[in-house]
Design an enzyme around this catalytic site. Structure first.
Site, mmCIF file in Angstrom:
data_model
loop_
_atom_site.group_PDB
_atom_site.id
_atom_site.type_symbol
_atom_site.label_atom_id
_atom_site.label_comp_id
_atom_site.label_asym_id
_atom_site.label_seq_id
_atom_site.Cartn_x
_atom_site.Cartn_y
_atom_site.Cartn_z
ATOM 1 N N ALA A 142 -1.418 1.145 10.090
ATOM 2 C CA ALA A 142 -0.081 1.271 9.517
ATOM 3 C C ALA A 142 -0.141 1.063 8.012
ATOM 4 O O ALA A 142 -0.993 0.328 7.499
ATOM 5 C CB ALA A 142 0.854 0.251 10.155
ATOM 6 N N GLY A 143 0.784 1.705 7.314
ATOM 7 C CA GLY A 143 0.871 1.578 5.870
ATOM 8 C C GLY A 143 0.436 2.818 5.137
ATOM 9 O O GLY A 143 0.887 3.068 4.016
ATOM 10 N N LYS A 196 3.864 5.777 6.007
ATOM 11 C CA LYS A 196 4.966 4.908 6.404
ATOM 12 C C LYS A 196 6.111 5.658 7.074
ATOM 13 O O LYS A 196 6.812 5.101 7.918
ATOM 14 C CB LYS A 196 5.485 4.140 5.186
ATOM 15 C CG LYS A 196 4.467 3.193 4.576
ATOM 16 C CD LYS A 196 5.004 2.540 3.311
ATOM 17 C CE LYS A 196 3.997 1.567 2.730
ATOM 18 N NZ LYS A 196 2.737 2.219 2.330
ATOM 19 N N ASN A 208 -1.887 -5.010 -2.642
ATOM 20 C CA ASN A 208 -0.600 -4.328 -2.618
ATOM 21 C C ASN A 208 0.510 -5.319 -2.312
ATOM 22 O O ASN A 208 0.310 -6.298 -1.597
ATOM 23 C CB ASN A 208 -0.611 -3.177 -1.596
ATOM 24 C CG ASN A 208 -0.073 -3.599 -0.247
ATOM 25 O OD1 ASN A 208 1.144 -3.614 -0.028
ATOM 26 N ND2 ASN A 208 -0.982 -3.966 0.661
ATOM 27 N N ARG A 209 1.668 -5.051 -2.876
ATOM 28 C CA ARG A 209 2.874 -5.819 -2.550
ATOM 29 C C ARG A 209 4.022 -4.824 -2.342
ATOM 30 O O ARG A 209 5.097 -4.933 -2.931
ATOM 31 C CB ARG A 209 3.196 -6.835 -3.650
ATOM 32 C CG ARG A 209 3.228 -6.312 -5.076
ATOM 33 C CD ARG A 209 3.739 -7.382 -6.036
ATOM 34 N NE ARG A 209 3.784 -6.943 -7.414
ATOM 35 C CZ ARG A 209 2.819 -7.194 -8.313
ATOM 36 N NH1 ARG A 209 1.740 -7.882 -7.968
ATOM 37 N NH2 ARG A 209 2.959 -6.769 -9.561
ATOM 38 N N MET A 210 3.765 -3.848 -1.491
ATOM 39 C CA MET A 210 4.721 -2.767 -1.266
ATOM 40 C C MET A 210 6.065 -3.275 -0.745
ATOM 41 O O MET A 210 7.119 -2.833 -1.193
ATOM 42 C CB MET A 210 4.145 -1.748 -0.285
ATOM 43 C CG MET A 210 2.913 -1.017 -0.790
ATOM 44 S SD MET A 210 3.245 0.105 -2.165
ATOM 45 C CE MET A 210 4.121 1.404 -1.331
ATOM 46 N N GLY A 211 6.042 -4.165 0.231
ATOM 47 C CA GLY A 211 7.286 -4.719 0.746
ATOM 48 C C GLY A 211 8.060 -3.782 1.662
ATOM 49 O O GLY A 211 9.295 -3.719 1.611
ATOM 50 N N PHE A 212 7.368 -3.052 2.531
ATOM 51 C CA PHE A 212 8.001 -2.173 3.514
ATOM 52 C C PHE A 212 8.950 -1.137 2.897
ATOM 53 O O PHE A 212 10.111 -1.022 3.312
ATOM 54 C CB PHE A 212 8.789 -2.977 4.556
ATOM 55 C CG PHE A 212 7.998 -3.839 5.471
ATOM 56 C CD1 PHE A 212 6.618 -3.755 5.554
ATOM 57 C CD2 PHE A 212 8.635 -4.773 6.280
ATOM 58 C CE1 PHE A 212 5.891 -4.575 6.423
ATOM 59 C CE2 PHE A 212 7.933 -5.591 7.145
ATOM 60 C CZ PHE A 212 6.559 -5.498 7.220
ATOM 61 N N SER A 271 2.959 -9.174 7.523
ATOM 62 C CA SER A 271 2.834 -8.710 6.147
ATOM 63 C C SER A 271 3.155 -9.853 5.188
ATOM 64 O O SER A 271 4.155 -10.556 5.369
ATOM 65 C CB SER A 271 3.791 -7.545 5.876
ATOM 66 O OG SER A 271 3.821 -7.255 4.486
ATOM 67 N N THR A 304 6.884 -9.454 2.503
ATOM 68 C CA THR A 304 8.303 -9.656 2.787
ATOM 69 C C THR A 304 8.509 -11.152 2.957
ATOM 70 O O THR A 304 7.934 -11.762 3.865
ATOM 71 C CB THR A 304 8.739 -8.901 4.054
ATOM 72 O OG1 THR A 304 8.591 -7.489 3.839
ATOM 73 C CG2 THR A 304 10.189 -9.207 4.404
ATOM 74 N N LYS A 361 0.777 -7.482 15.516
ATOM 75 C CA LYS A 361 -0.167 -7.527 14.398
ATOM 76 C C LYS A 361 -0.073 -8.879 13.702
ATOM 77 O O LYS A 361 1.017 -9.294 13.277
ATOM 78 C CB LYS A 361 0.117 -6.397 13.404
ATOM 79 C CG LYS A 361 -0.951 -6.255 12.324
ATOM 80 C CD LYS A 361 -0.811 -4.941 11.582
ATOM 81 C CE LYS A 361 -1.966 -4.714 10.615
ATOM 82 N NZ LYS A 361 -1.898 -3.392 9.967
ATOM 83 N N ASN A 388 -3.852 -8.120 9.416
ATOM 84 C CA ASN A 388 -3.143 -7.602 8.261
ATOM 85 C C ASN A 388 -3.910 -7.986 6.994
ATOM 86 O O ASN A 388 -5.050 -8.456 7.067
ATOM 87 C CB ASN A 388 -1.715 -8.164 8.237
ATOM 88 C CG ASN A 388 -0.700 -7.178 7.692
ATOM 89 O OD1 ASN A 388 -0.936 -6.549 6.658
ATOM 90 N ND2 ASN A 388 0.420 -7.046 8.370
ATOM 91 N N THR A 389 -3.289 -7.831 5.834
ATOM 92 C CA THR A 389 -3.928 -8.206 4.567
ATOM 93 C C THR A 389 -3.836 -9.715 4.344
ATOM 94 O O THR A 389 -3.078 -10.418 5.020
ATOM 95 C CB THR A 389 -3.263 -7.470 3.395
ATOM 96 O OG1 THR A 389 -1.859 -7.780 3.382
ATOM 97 C CG2 THR A 389 -3.433 -5.970 3.537
#
Length: 348
Positions: free
Chosen positions: A66-67, A70, A115-119, A181, A184, A220, A249-250
């Site tokens: 995932a990621g 998306k 990464n700090r994408m944040g969904f 994650s 978030t 996860k 996850n990360t």
């Protein structure tokens, strides 16, 4: 495809998120056009090594984590690269932009990404409509990874997850519950035993009330859980009758990168430095579960050798993401070839 190092040199001149967007758009377009889709399948043809896990049959044990996609924008194209399964998402119930940019950072000398994408997500309605319009190709196992919206407090997060489950239980081959994650705020608190049991228990009850196919649910987890915390999370997963676990996850840690100029950037670290943490979690889970549930291994898989090692260690399936950035698009095909040399675990 040894042309990839040259292509990577050009992509690495671009801002990471833009490079990813361009690559995803290109493979998505190639997957929609029959001639280019056939060409991709020929170039990336992967040998079959069938695997059975959580009631599903996989053409091979190599999946996309995932990621990467998306919003399900490139399912046909990605499927043509030799993957046995794709996990799309994380999708949130309502659309949200994610965290402010810049939010992705490459560490090439370490073969890593922060990464700090944040969904960032177009939302459940958009993804569901896309999957109805363009269902996945035959033979591909498709998972949908679900997560709560940023503004949803943990106290009511179960409502987000239940609504997402309802939306995708009839569209996905399996559902992956993302409670791990690091991007978030507060999300990883849902991994604590009481909160996790409440969430997964509600999902189990909702699934039990449905008619038709029983969709598998996977969970996860984070690599940053202490061994005792991971064991408690696994116990909660077993008690609530989930079907599998994805590790990992990360990480918020920076193993071996403490002096790197980007080490202070907030976000989850993936890639080679994550490898020992993910392998430790896999070893513990395989030993603790003792065959009661399958484990999907993710994190730090950057080569076919890494993928085969995880399968040797007891993973039922593996998932890659950052490895595609550094190894290239043949990673799934080459890893499937390496996996084909292992004894089959497919059950008739």
């Amino acid at each position: 495809m040894r042309l990839y190092p040259l292509l990577r040199r050009g992509l690495f001149r671009l801002e990471p998120e833009r490079a990813h967007s361009l690559a995803l758009r290109a493979v998505g377009l190639a997957g929609r056009l029959p001639p280019t889709r056939r060409a991709l399948r020929w170039l990336f043809d992967a040998p079959a090594r069938e695997v059975e896990a959580f009631g599903l049959r996989f053409a091979n044990p190599i999946g996309l984590a995932a990621g990467y996609d998306k919003d399900g924008l490139a399912v046909d194209g990605l499927a043509a690269l030799g993957f046995g399964h794709l996990e799309i998402g994380t999708v949130t119930l309502r659309p949200q932009p994610g965290n402010p940019a810049p939010r992705v950072f490459r560490l090439p000398e370490a073969q890593a990404v922060i990464n700090r994408m944040g969904f960032p997500s177009r939302g459940a309605d958009a993804l569901a409509a896309r999957l109805r319009r363009w269902p996945p190709p035959p033979g591909l196992v498709l998972g949908v990874n679900i997560g709560k919206n940023k503004e949803t407090p943990n106290e009511t997060a179960v409502q987000d997850y239940l609504a997402l489950f309802d939306r995708f239980a009839g569209l996905a081959d399996y559902i992956a519950v993302n409670v791990s994650s690091p991007n978030t705020l507060g999300l990883r608190d849902l991994q604590h035993r009481a909160a996790l049991e409440a969430l997964l228990g509600a999902l189990h009850a909702r699934r039990a009330g449905r008619t038709g196919r029983r969709v598998p649910i996977l969970v996860k987890l984070s690599p940053d859980l202490a061994p005792s915390q991971l064991e408690m999370a696994l116990e909660a997963i077993l008690r609530t009758r989930m079907d599998g676990v994805i590790l990992t996850n990360t990480t918020l840690s920076r193993p071996g990168l403490e002096r790197h100029p980007l080490a202070a950037e907030a976000g989850g670290l993936s890639g080679a430095p994550l490898r020992p943490l993910s392998e430790d979690a896999l070893t513990l889970a395989v030993r603790w579960l003792n065959g009661k549930l399958p484990v999907v291994s993710a994190g730090g898989i950057l080569s076919p050798v890494d993928a085969r090692r995880r399968l040797d260690m007891g993973a039922a399936l593996v998932q890659v993401f950052t490895g595609l950035i550094y190894y290239g698009p043949t990673l799934a095909r080459d890893s499937a070839r390496a996996a084909a040399l292992l004894p089959s675990r497919f059950k008739e």
